[in-house]
Design an enzyme around this catalytic site. Sequence first.
Site, PDB file in Angstrom:
ATOM      1  N   MET A 101     -12.477   2.073  12.833  1.00 23.13           N
ATOM      2  CA  MET A 101     -11.752   2.467  11.625  1.00 23.13           C
ATOM      3  C   MET A 101     -11.819   1.405  10.527  1.00 23.13           C
ATOM      4  O   MET A 101     -11.994   1.724   9.355  1.00 23.13           O
ATOM      5  CB  MET A 101     -10.295   2.773  11.980  1.00 23.13           C
ATOM      6  CG  MET A 101     -10.166   3.909  12.998  1.00 23.13           C
ATOM      7  SD  MET A 101      -8.468   4.226  13.526  1.00 23.13           S
ATOM      8  CE  MET A 101      -7.824   5.023  12.062  1.00 23.13           C
TER       9      MET A 101
ATOM     10  N   ASP B  72      -3.840  -0.267  14.865  1.00 17.48           N
ATOM     11  CA  ASP B  72      -2.882  -1.334  14.584  1.00 17.48           C
ATOM     12  C   ASP B  72      -2.611  -2.219  15.798  1.00 17.48           C
ATOM     13  O   ASP B  72      -2.012  -3.286  15.666  1.00 17.48           O
ATOM     14  CB  ASP B  72      -1.563  -0.742  14.087  1.00 17.48           C
ATOM     15  CG  ASP B  72      -1.600  -0.399  12.606  1.00 17.48           C
ATOM     16  OD1 ASP B  72      -2.479  -0.924  11.905  1.00 17.48           O
ATOM     17  OD2 ASP B  72      -0.761   0.398  12.153  1.00 17.48           O
TER      18      ASP B  72
ATOM     19  N   ARG C 195       0.826  -1.206   0.000  1.00 16.10           N
ATOM     20  CA  ARG C 195       0.000   0.000   0.000  1.00 16.10           C
ATOM     21  C   ARG C 195       0.863   1.261   0.000  1.00 16.10           C
ATOM     22  O   ARG C 195       0.528   2.269  -0.609  1.00 16.10           O
ATOM     23  CB  ARG C 195      -0.921  -0.005   1.217  1.00 16.10           C
ATOM     24  CG  ARG C 195      -1.776   1.258   1.317  1.00 16.10           C
ATOM     25  CD  ARG C 195      -2.847   1.156   2.363  1.00 16.10           C
ATOM     26  NE  ARG C 195      -3.481   2.447   2.573  1.00 16.10           N
ATOM     27  CZ  ARG C 195      -4.368   2.991   1.761  1.00 16.10           C
ATOM     28  NH1 ARG C 195      -4.744   2.349   0.662  1.00 16.10           N
ATOM     29  NH2 ARG C 195      -4.904   4.167   2.021  1.00 16.10           N
TER      30      ARG C 195
ATOM     31  N   ASP D 248      -2.804  -4.587   3.115  1.00 12.47           N
ATOM     32  CA  ASP D 248      -3.953  -4.991   3.918  1.00 12.47           C
ATOM     33  C   ASP D 248      -5.237  -4.305   3.465  1.00 12.47           C
ATOM     34  O   ASP D 248      -5.228  -3.137   3.078  1.00 12.47           O
ATOM     35  CB  ASP D 248      -3.725  -4.635   5.388  1.00 12.47           C
ATOM     36  CG  ASP D 248      -2.633  -5.502   6.001  1.00 12.47           C
ATOM     37  OD1 ASP D 248      -2.278  -6.522   5.392  1.00 12.47           O
ATOM     38  OD2 ASP D 248      -2.153  -5.146   7.089  1.00 12.47           O
TER      39      ASP D 248
END
Length: 393
Positions: free
Chosen positions: A301, A279, A67, A91
Amino acid sequence: PLLAACVLTDQPCELTNVPQISDVAVMVELLEGLGAEIDGVGTTTLRVHCRTIKTVEPDVKLVGRLRGSVLLVGPLLARTGTVRLAPPGGDFPARRTINAHLQALRAMGVTDESGEFHVLSVSDGLKPASIYLEEASVTGTETALLAAAAAAGRTEIRHAACEPHVVELCEFLQAMGVEISGAGTSTIKISGGMKLGGASRRLRGDYIEAGSWAVVAAVTRGDIEIRGVEVSDLEPILAILSRMNVVFAVEDNRLIVHRSEPRSVRQITTAPWPGFPSDMVSLVSVLATQAVGRTLIHDWMYELRLFALEQLSGMGADLFLCDPHRMIVNGPGELRGRRLDTRDLRSGMALIAAALAANGVSRVGPLGTVERGYANLVTRLKALGAQVEVEEG
């Protein structure tokens, strides 16, 4: 982000304390494909010299694995005026768009002819702009910073991400000659457009990795010493670990976790910096399975992160998925080993932590998903006393 920033200048740059993770390896390959000369590949010190750009289309397969490849767009536009980028991977590819990046670039005069590929161009150089990001995206903010560094004049980014790695990028750009104020706040001002020089930077310790190892120790009732941490970066994570009765001490850039008896907290909710990071939510969810009491985990999120943790039910964890964003965990539960699927980087590391806390053997894979963000993972687990082997194939 710092590797992408090296593309902004034709002068040599040096980065030290670079993590030997596969995401860095992919970014290095992308830069070499663009024409960069890189010394020290496979070590913790990289010397990057991007004298010329030989293509405006980063390698399609590599872009599909990372990404962070989107961060090359601003530097390539600055150096060549155009870029052709395949859809970035990594991801949650179906859920994470690059709209925040495109919003910032369009404000700086970039035209976008996106179809199967993102074809971006700017006819007369990047323009300074006043930008309000609809989402405080970390990589979106970094894209805006990298582009603003090459835009002649004053750019202001509002609703900017404030995470430590955004601050680190700002500090590296300042070392290259960019004037920046407001790093670490929601409003960043950049005076760009000057010729940038080379720079050197020692990367700070990764607070997400430090927090991950702390949880590994806590769920296995073990002790660990984690060196090279940035104490201020760890505060949002340590606040939650403290509430969960994890015993630790912070001394001289070391995080020392002692044998603990975790207990539940009423609710853990993720938030942009300086809130509890998304995370870490997968790892703290595993910690909740070993804590006394009931904990509500709320990650507003990302939807898919908690779904990946549904595999804990098959290990014997008592949990209930309320919806794509909320999960109730009752602990402590005795976990049993089983086959586990690492569907993304962070939940993959969380499932490894669960496997270490479980009775019996677990088979966790693919390992490469987790090695994107954790260097020398198997070697370090073995050094800590874990019984872990890599199966061929």
